[in-house]
Design a protein around this motif. Structure first.
Motif, short mmCIF file in Angstrom:
data_model
loop_
_atom_site.label_atom_id
_atom_site.label_comp_id
_atom_site.label_asym_id
_atom_site.label_seq_id
_atom_site.Cartn_x
_atom_site.Cartn_y
_atom_site.Cartn_z
N GLY A 1 0.61 8.93 -6.32
CA GLY A 1 0.56 10.29 -5.80
C GLY A 1 -0.56 10.50 -4.80
N ALA A 2 -1.14 9.40 -4.34
CA ALA A 2 -2.24 9.51 -3.36
C ALA A 2 -1.67 9.90 -1.99
N ALA A 3 -2.56 10.33 -1.13
CA ALA A 3 -2.13 10.69 0.23
C ALA A 3 -1.54 9.48 0.91
N ALA A 4 -0.41 9.66 1.59
CA ALA A 4 0.27 8.54 2.25
C ALA A 4 -0.43 8.22 3.57
N THR A 5 -1.18 7.12 3.58
CA THR A 5 -1.92 6.78 4.80
C THR A 5 -1.23 5.68 5.60
N PHE A 6 -0.29 4.99 5.00
CA PHE A 6 0.31 3.85 5.70
C PHE A 6 1.77 4.10 6.10
N PHE B 1 3.39 3.03 9.68
CA PHE B 1 4.37 1.94 9.70
C PHE B 1 5.66 2.40 10.39
N ASP B 2 6.10 3.64 10.03
CA ASP B 2 7.31 4.19 10.67
C ASP B 2 7.11 4.31 12.18
N ASP B 3 5.91 4.73 12.57
CA ASP B 3 5.64 4.87 14.01
C ASP B 3 5.77 3.53 14.73
N LEU B 4 5.22 2.49 14.09
CA LEU B 4 5.29 1.17 14.73
C LEU B 4 6.73 0.67 14.79
N LEU B 5 7.48 0.92 13.73
CA LEU B 5 8.87 0.48 13.73
C LEU B 5 9.68 1.22 14.79
N ALA B 6 9.36 2.48 14.96
CA ALA B 6 10.00 3.31 16.00
C ALA B 6 11.52 3.25 15.91
N ARG B 7 12.04 3.33 14.68
CA ARG B 7 13.48 3.33 14.46
C ARG B 7 13.81 4.46 13.49
N PRO B 8 14.00 5.61 13.99
CA PRO B 8 14.27 6.74 13.09
C PRO B 8 15.47 6.43 12.19
N GLY B 9 15.32 6.77 10.93
CA GLY B 9 16.40 6.52 9.98
C GLY B 9 16.31 5.16 9.31
N TRP B 10 15.42 4.32 9.76
CA TRP B 10 15.25 2.99 9.16
C TRP B 10 13.88 2.89 8.51
N ARG B 11 13.81 2.09 7.44
CA ARG B 11 12.54 1.89 6.73
C ARG B 11 12.22 0.39 6.66
N GLY B 12 10.95 0.09 6.79
CA GLY B 12 10.54 -1.32 6.65
C GLY B 12 10.65 -1.75 5.20
N LEU B 13 11.29 -2.89 4.98
CA LEU B 13 11.46 -3.40 3.61
C LEU B 13 10.49 -4.57 3.33
N ARG C 1 0.83 -1.21 0.00
CA ARG C 1 0.00 0.00 0.00
C ARG C 1 0.87 1.26 0.00
N ILE C 2 1.97 1.22 0.74
CA ILE C 2 2.85 2.40 0.78
C ILE C 2 3.36 2.71 -0.63
N ASP C 3 3.82 1.65 -1.34
CA ASP C 3 4.36 1.86 -2.69
C ASP C 3 3.25 2.25 -3.66
N ARG C 4 2.06 1.69 -3.46
CA ARG C 4 0.94 2.03 -4.33
C ARG C 4 0.58 3.51 -4.17
N GLU C 5 0.55 3.96 -2.94
CA GLU C 5 0.21 5.36 -2.69
C GLU C 5 1.28 6.29 -3.26
N ARG C 6 2.51 5.87 -3.11
CA ARG C 6 3.60 6.69 -3.66
C ARG C 6 3.51 6.75 -5.18
#
Lengths: 405, 381
Positions: A360-365, A369-381, A352-357
């Motif tokens: 150009g839709a509003a990023a809702t996920f 997802f970043d909040d749940l990961l709680a690791r600034p500077g890291w992205r879920g792959l 969904r993240i890639d689909r929204e990107r």
């Protein structure tokens, strides 16, 4: 009252006993004939859709024939058993005396489910990991060059034979290649111990840009599970994504025999009775399939996950990090298999993240997802769930080596 | 068209025995070609997909074709007999030929074109060889039995796709049991129940989770029970008669347990009071040898048949009185006749062999005297 005794005024059926018997008999035989015809249809469906031979036949033979060949082609036979998005098997190999080149197959994509090619490259990383394990198991050293030819974007990696390397540190990874499957069935409530999670985390050693974020605690697990269900709802509600997912579903044995790829009923982790019924019934529509998937995600996949893991990288758009993340994902899956654990890839959030990107839709996920990961500077792959399985996973169809070289 | 030496019975006038024999030849050819087609598909099917119908499972379908092709071969055996087939058997033969001939077009593709066409032509010839209406009537009469066989074939189809192989074997045997169940003789008795259970329980039990095999098994069981019970009720109700049932048991026991060692004993000369007699099969025309207790008076041999005209050899010698008897290491021809007016008990007493007489009285249900006049007087008699 007197009179000439006549024939007794009996019931109508007494006057025509034979015709009633004949009628009853013919009706019974007619009904029996209809039932036998129905049994014939059922029997043919059983035969035609492979209800009684799960995991048998040519599409499944690669799972039992990946060890025999000591050459580099034999290593490719191990590579094609890797995890990959929707079993699209998006790979092509070029084999020489001393090298194996790995290419992305441009024709094999999952469309709007993976608009930025993230899952595809992660899957190619998984194949690369199997390839390296198989080469080292054959007594060679292996030098891996990622993206060896910048002029050829699909050329993902080259593995060059080197002098015999050090012994494979954990031969159990190689041994698990033929037993590794995505298990989409229910998992037991047995937790995955911290020792096991620590061991799986250690598989990333030496790759500082790739790590695993675990979600074993109930509260975190529930939050991530909720986001996965929300992402699944969004995919089901997105007609293009739903169609692209449905295109990779092989509902009949004929399709499995013909294509030898895609997701199948056998791969859904269903109870035997449910699985057989699903195979006997006509193929489901896209809508019914989506509803079933959403229901399974809510009541089985997220409900019985003992823990989630998310492969995280510093740049999820970097092909090199995607390939390395894929290698780690495959190692974790193999190690989990060797420990009797089941694993299922659950990439709805990143889809969904890639689909929204891409639209150009509003990023809702992404932010959630970043909040749940709680690791600034890291992205879920890539995301997966893990646990002890209620029942073993079944095989997925695979194209033979001859079709991918 | 030339007719064989035996004229057809009066009630089947107009029957074309020559046509029946022509159909037998076609069945044999079609069945053998079918076996070959099945073997070719099973062994090389994946290499010649255009010829075997582009099947994904040419091995299983080839094996199925071989199994199904055995049916026309069995039918050919019936058709080769010297007497016209009954309408029942003709109906079964036609059904079997059409079913196998038709179904296998879907199993081995072009390889079936020739055997399939031959078998369908054979079915047409069988139909045309006698009274067509009688065949339709027989078809209606045997409809239920045909349904049970059809369910057996359905089980066979499911079984060949089953894995692992032992489960497939259980299913194939079960399917075959069901398929033959309605057609085995009433003498099968308890065996028919065993066939029914073998055809329904094991395969469905092993694959209960498949939904389809238990459903088919339940249907097969219900229809099978109707068939097995109906067979006992059919006139003449041979099986419901206690004497007849006892006779069937005795005949079965004799055929399986007693006759083989006794035949050997007679041939070795270690079984006094018994001889082998050779009759001509009333249906097949083949030589049939039977061991019997006998008493010789000069050139006359006396036999008391335990089961009277229920014994095959007695019915054979009624049709073909010329027989041969194994005596003194050689075969002696003779002429046999039954003497229904002779008292078999008195005759038996004159044998002077109490053990033999006791066995005959104990197991016999319809004693009948048979007299055989040997062509040459026996030395030392």
């Amino acid at each position: 009252m007197t009179g000439i005794p006549g024939p007794p005024a009996g019931h109508a059926s007494d006057r025509h006993p034979l015709s009633r018997r004949v009628l009853l008999r013919r009706t019974g035989l007619g009904a029996a004939t209809v039932l036998v015809a129905g049994a014939g249809v059922l029997g043919y469906r059983t035969f035609d859709n492979g209800v009684l031979d799960p995991g048998a036949g040519q599409p499944y033979e690669p799972w039992s024939q990946w060890r025999g060949d000591p050459s580099l082609l034999g290593a490719v036979a191990a590579a094609i058993l890797a995890a990959n998005p929707h079993n699209s098997q998006p790979w092509v190999f070029r084999v020489t005396q001393s090298t194996v080149d790995l290419y992305a197959d441009p024709a094999r994509t999952t469309g709007t489910l993976d608009p930025l090619g993230r899952e595809k490259q992660v899957g190619l990383g998984c194949a690369l990991e199997n390839l390296v394990l198989a080469i080292t198991a054959r007594g060679h050293g292996a030098t891996v060059t990622l993206l060896p030819d910048p002029g050829v974007p699909g050329h993902m990696a080259r593995v060059t034979l080197a002098s015999p390397g050090e012994p494979v540190p954990d031969a159990s990874l190689y041994e698990a290649i033929g037993d590794r499957h995505s298990n989409r069935g229910p998992y037991t409530d047995q937790p995955v111990g911290p020792g096991i999670i620590a061991g799986l985390t250690a598989l990333a050693a030496g790759r500082p840009e790739v790590t695993t974020r675990w979600f074993p605690a109930p509260a975190e697990k529930a939050a991530l599970g909720g986001l996965i269900v929300a992402a699944t709802e969004a995919i089901v509600g997105d007609r293009r994504q739903s169609e692209d997912a449905f295109a990779w579903f092989r509902s009949s044995r004929d399709d499995i025999d013909r294509y030898r790829d895609g997701l199948t009923l056998d791969g859904q982790g269903l109870a035997p009775l449910t699985l057989a019924t699903a195979k006997l019934l006509p193929a489901t529509s896209r809508g019914a399939g989506d509803a079933f998937w959403l229901e399974q995600t809510r009541t089985v996949h997220t409900a019985t996950a003992a823990a989630y893991g998310v492969i995280t990288v510093t740049d999820a758009d970097d092909p090199v990090q995607r390939l390395r993340g894929g290698r780690l994902l495959q190692r974790i899956h193999l190690a989990a298999t060797a420990r009797g654990l089941a694993l299922q890839h659950m990439n709805q959030i990143t889809e969904r993240i890639d689909r929204e990107r891409s639209t150009g839709a509003a990023a809702t996920f992404a932010a959630r997802f970043d909040d749940l990961l709680a690791r600034p500077g890291w992205r879920g792959l890539a995301t997966f769930r893990i646990g002890y399985p209620v029942r073993p996973a079944r095989l997925s169809p695979r194209r033979p080596v001859s079709e991918v070289i | 068209m030339s007719l064989p030496p035996h004229a057809p019975p009066a009630d089947r006038t107009g029957y074309r025995l020559g046509w029946q024999h022509a159909a037998a030849g076609l069945c044999l050819a079609g069945g053998l070609l079918g076996v070959v087609a099945g073997l070719v598909a099973a062994i090389t099917g994946s290499r010649i997909p255009d010829w075997t119908g582009n099947k994904d499972n040419p091995v299983g379908l080839g094996v199925l074709t071989v199994l199904l092709s055995l049916l026309p071969l069995a039918i050919a055996g019936w058709l080769r007999g010297r007497t016209p087939l009954s309408a029942d058997r003709r109906a079964v033969a036609i059904l079997g030929l059409v079913a196998v001939g038709g179904v296998c077009f879907t199993t081995v593709g072009r390889l079936w074109y020739l055997p399939g066409a031959i078998l369908l032509v054979a079915a047409g010839i069988v139909l045309a060889s006698g009274d067509t209406r009688a065949v339709w009537d027989a078809g209606a009469r045997n409809w239920l039995r045909g349904l049970v066989t059809a369910v057996g074939l359905v089980e066979l189809l499911m079984a060949i796709s089953a894995r692992p192989v032992p489960v497939a074997v259980v299913g194939v045997l079960g399917g075959l049991s069901l398929a033959v169940l309605p057609w085995v003789s009433a003498r099968a008795g308890l065996w028919s129940w065993a066939l029914l259970l073998a055809g329904t329980v094991p395969f469905a039990g092993l694959t209960w989770w498949s939904v389809s095999t238990p459903v088919v098994a339940v249907l097969a069981f219900v229809l099978g029970v109707l068939v097995v019970r109906a067979r006992g009720e059919r006139p003449p109700a041979v099986a419901v008669d206690a004497t007849a049932r006892r006779r069937a048991r005795v005949l079965l026991m004799q055929r399986i347990l007693l006759n083989p060692p006794m035949t050997l004993g007679v041939l070795l000369g270690v079984l006094p009071g018994h001889v082998l007699i050779e009759t001509t099969g009333r249906r097949t025309g083949k030589r049939r040898r039977t061991v019997v207790g006998a008493y010789r008076e000069e050139s006359t041999l006396w036999v008391v048949a335990e089961q009277g005209t229920h014994a095959g050899y007695v019915r054979n010698l009624l049709d073909h009185p010329r027989v041969r008897v194994r005596l003194g290491g050689g075969w002696v021809p003779g002429h046999a006749a039954v003497l229904p007016d002779d008292d078999p008990q008195t005759r038996l007493a004159r044998f002077g062999n109490d053990r033999h007489a006791g066995a005959v009285r104990r197991f016999g249900t319809a004693l009948l005297t048979v007299r055989i006049d040997l062509d040459q007087p026996m030395p030392g008699s």
